[in-house]
Design an enzyme around this catalytic site. Structure first.
Site, PDB file in Angstrom:
ATOM      1  N   ASP A  14       0.793  -1.253   0.000  1.00 46.56           N
ATOM      2  CA  ASP A  14       0.000   0.000   0.000  1.00 46.56           C
ATOM      3  C   ASP A  14       0.819   1.293   0.000  1.00 46.56           C
ATOM      4  O   ASP A  14       0.501   2.239   0.750  1.00 46.56           O
ATOM      5  CB  ASP A  14      -0.981   0.011   1.191  1.00 46.56           C
ATOM      6  CG  ASP A  14      -2.028  -1.094   1.107  1.00 46.56           C
ATOM      7  OD1 ASP A  14      -1.978  -1.917   0.173  1.00 46.56           O
ATOM      8  OD2 ASP A  14      -2.908  -1.127   1.997  1.00 46.56           O
ATOM      9  N   ASP A  52      -4.539  -0.744  -1.932  1.00 38.75           N
ATOM     10  CA  ASP A  52      -5.839  -0.617  -1.269  1.00 38.75           C
ATOM     11  C   ASP A  52      -6.778  -0.005  -2.315  1.00 38.75           C
ATOM     12  O   ASP A  52      -6.437   1.005  -2.940  1.00 38.75           O
ATOM     13  CB  ASP A  52      -5.661   0.324  -0.064  1.00 38.75           C
ATOM     14  CG  ASP A  52      -6.579   0.016   1.103  1.00 38.75           C
ATOM     15  OD1 ASP A  52      -6.819  -1.170   1.397  1.00 38.75           O
ATOM     16  OD2 ASP A  52      -7.038   0.983   1.748  1.00 38.75           O
ATOM     17  N   HIS A  54     -10.712   0.680  -2.799  1.00 35.92           N
ATOM     18  CA  HIS A  54     -12.079   0.633  -2.277  1.00 35.92           C
ATOM     19  C   HIS A  54     -13.115   1.187  -3.259  1.00 35.92           C
ATOM     20  O   HIS A  54     -12.825   2.109  -4.026  1.00 35.92           O
ATOM     21  CB  HIS A  54     -12.177   1.441  -0.987  1.00 35.92           C
ATOM     22  CG  HIS A  54     -11.319   0.907   0.127  1.00 35.92           C
ATOM     23  ND1 HIS A  54     -11.351  -0.408   0.526  1.00 35.92           N
ATOM     24  CD2 HIS A  54     -10.393   1.508   0.921  1.00 35.92           C
ATOM     25  CE1 HIS A  54     -10.497  -0.583   1.524  1.00 35.92           C
ATOM     26  NE2 HIS A  54      -9.898   0.549   1.785  1.00 35.92           N
ATOM     27  N   HIS A  58     -17.563   2.730   0.591  1.00 38.16           N
ATOM     28  CA  HIS A  58     -17.082   1.479   1.193  1.00 38.16           C
ATOM     29  C   HIS A  58     -17.438   1.390   2.683  1.00 38.16           C
ATOM     30  O   HIS A  58     -17.473   2.407   3.383  1.00 38.16           O
ATOM     31  CB  HIS A  58     -15.562   1.377   1.012  1.00 38.16           C
ATOM     32  CG  HIS A  58     -15.011   0.031   1.322  1.00 38.16           C
ATOM     33  ND1 HIS A  58     -14.379  -0.268   2.507  1.00 38.16           N
ATOM     34  CD2 HIS A  58     -15.010  -1.116   0.597  1.00 38.16           C
ATOM     35  CE1 HIS A  58     -14.015  -1.541   2.493  1.00 38.16           C
ATOM     36  NE2 HIS A  58     -14.375  -2.076   1.347  1.00 38.16           N
ATOM     37  N   HIS A  87     -10.865   6.857   1.528  1.00 40.35           N
ATOM     38  CA  HIS A  87      -9.486   6.800   1.027  1.00 40.35           C
ATOM     39  C   HIS A  87      -9.376   5.754  -0.069  1.00 40.35           C
ATOM     40  O   HIS A  87     -10.169   4.802  -0.111  1.00 40.35           O
ATOM     41  CB  HIS A  87      -8.507   6.467   2.167  1.00 40.35           C
ATOM     42  CG  HIS A  87      -8.710   5.087   2.735  1.00 40.35           C
ATOM     43  ND1 HIS A  87      -9.706   4.811   3.654  1.00 40.35           N
ATOM     44  CD2 HIS A  87      -8.077   3.907   2.496  1.00 40.35           C
ATOM     45  CE1 HIS A  87      -9.660   3.523   3.965  1.00 40.35           C
ATOM     46  NE2 HIS A  87      -8.692   2.948   3.262  1.00 40.35           N
ATOM     47  N   LYS A 112      -6.993  -4.948  -3.242  1.00 40.15           N
ATOM     48  CA  LYS A 112      -7.753  -5.522  -2.119  1.00 40.15           C
ATOM     49  C   LYS A 112      -8.680  -4.476  -1.528  1.00 40.15           C
ATOM     50  O   LYS A 112      -8.450  -3.285  -1.676  1.00 40.15           O
ATOM     51  CB  LYS A 112      -6.783  -6.050  -1.055  1.00 40.15           C
ATOM     52  CG  LYS A 112      -5.899  -4.959  -0.509  1.00 40.15           C
ATOM     53  CD  LYS A 112      -4.837  -5.474   0.418  1.00 40.15           C
ATOM     54  CE  LYS A 112      -3.970  -4.369   0.940  1.00 40.15           C
ATOM     55  NZ  LYS A 112      -4.693  -3.326   1.688  1.00 40.15           N
ATOM     56  N   CYS A 157      -2.185  -2.800   7.431  1.00 40.71           N
ATOM     57  CA  CYS A 157      -2.019  -3.695   6.282  1.00 40.71           C
ATOM     58  C   CYS A 157      -0.713  -4.485   6.318  1.00 40.71           C
ATOM     59  O   CYS A 157      -0.679  -5.639   5.887  1.00 40.71           O
ATOM     60  CB  CYS A 157      -2.203  -2.907   4.994  1.00 40.71           C
ATOM     61  SG  CYS A 157      -3.932  -2.352   4.831  1.00 40.71           S
TER      62      CYS A 157
HETATM   63  C1  VGL Z   1      -4.765   0.682   5.599  1.00 32.85           C
HETATM   64  C2  VGL Z   1      -6.380   1.509   6.998  1.00 32.85           C
HETATM   65  C3  VGL Z   1      -7.325   1.408   6.006  1.00 32.85           C
HETATM   66  C4  VGL Z   1      -3.340   0.298   5.404  1.00 32.85           C
HETATM   67  C5  VGL Z   1      -5.706   0.560   4.593  1.00 32.85           C
HETATM   68  O1  VGL Z   1      -2.868   0.286   4.247  1.00 32.85           O
HETATM   69  O2  VGL Z   1      -2.674   0.002   6.418  1.00 32.85           O
HETATM   70  N1  VGL Z   1      -5.114   1.141   6.797  1.00 32.85           N
HETATM   71  N2  VGL Z   1      -6.971   0.933   4.810  1.00 32.85           N
HETATM   72 ZN    ZN Z   2      -8.370   0.921   3.274  1.00 30.97          ZN
END
Ligand code: VGL
Ligand code: ZN
Length: 210
Positions: A14, A52, A54, A58, A87, A112, A157
């Protein structure tokens, strides 16, 4: 000194605009890891990136739950969900990989969190703990047995991916200085505790850099 070989894979978690300062869910110092990750990636034959990704509206977004604010939690069918600012919405600049990321030899990008009703911190399983992303099968079929993890965020993550790597029977090592954490409600300390307890190794990049 760790010498990455043909059975090793670097998982770059990410490293997206959304998670660096200026993004929708900025992780303090998130941009600082980019040059280090680029250098580390050069040491690995095999690199997999995650993104990430979404839907609008979401379930993990606070804005989807009237009266709720970011960083509060709610109970969902699959467990407790931390609510986040909107996000990394599919196709937006916030969801793009960080422009400073320079890993042309990366072999796969796993997206994901693309189902509206379920989050996915982990690169291996969605937040229900049982819907696979396919990464376990990919790594196994490719004979990749040892995962090294870098990226954002350490306590979400990265940690969930490292824990699932262990569950899948992989060796897992987090390169600590190539990650940054969010640390909401003690999550960073807990993540390290869980990872250490699950046999995730913790090293610094000095163990890999020449
Ligand atoms: C993440 C919070 C929400 C991450 C992703 O990449 O750690 N954290 N979505
Ligand atoms: Zn996320």
């Amino acid at each position: 000194m760790i010498e990455p070989g043909p059975q090793d894979v670097l998982l770059v978690i990410d490293v997206q605009n959304g998670f660096v300062p200026g993004g929708a869910l900025p992780v303090t110092g998130g941009d600082e890891v980019v040059p280090l990750i680029n250098r580390l990636a050069g040491r690995f034959q095999h690199v997999v990136l995650t993104q990430d990704w979404h839907t609008p509206g979401h379930v993990s977004f606070a804005s989807s739950h009237p009266g709720k604010k970011p960083f509060e939690t709610i109970a969902l069918p699959y467990g407790t969900q931390v609510l986040w600012p909107d996000h990394c919405v599919q196709g937006t600049a916030d969801a793009s990989l960080h422009p400073g990321l320079d890993i042309p030899h990366a072999e796969l990008i796993i997206r994901k969190g693309y189902r509206k009703a379920i989050d996915s911190y982990s690169a291996f399983y969605e937040a229900d703990g049982k819907t696979p992303t396919g990464l376990t099968g990919y790594l196994k079929e490719r004979g990749l047995t040892r995962a090294f993890l870098v990226g954002l965020a350490t306590d979400f993550c990265v940690a969930w991916s490292a824990l699932d790597a262990r569950k899948g029977g992989f060796e897992a090592t987090v390169i600590e200085d190539a990650t940054r954490g969010i640390d909401v409600g003690g999550s960073l300390g807990k993540a390290w505790q869980d990872m250490t307890g699950a046999g995730v190794k913790r090293v610094t990049s000095a163990a890999l850099e020449r």
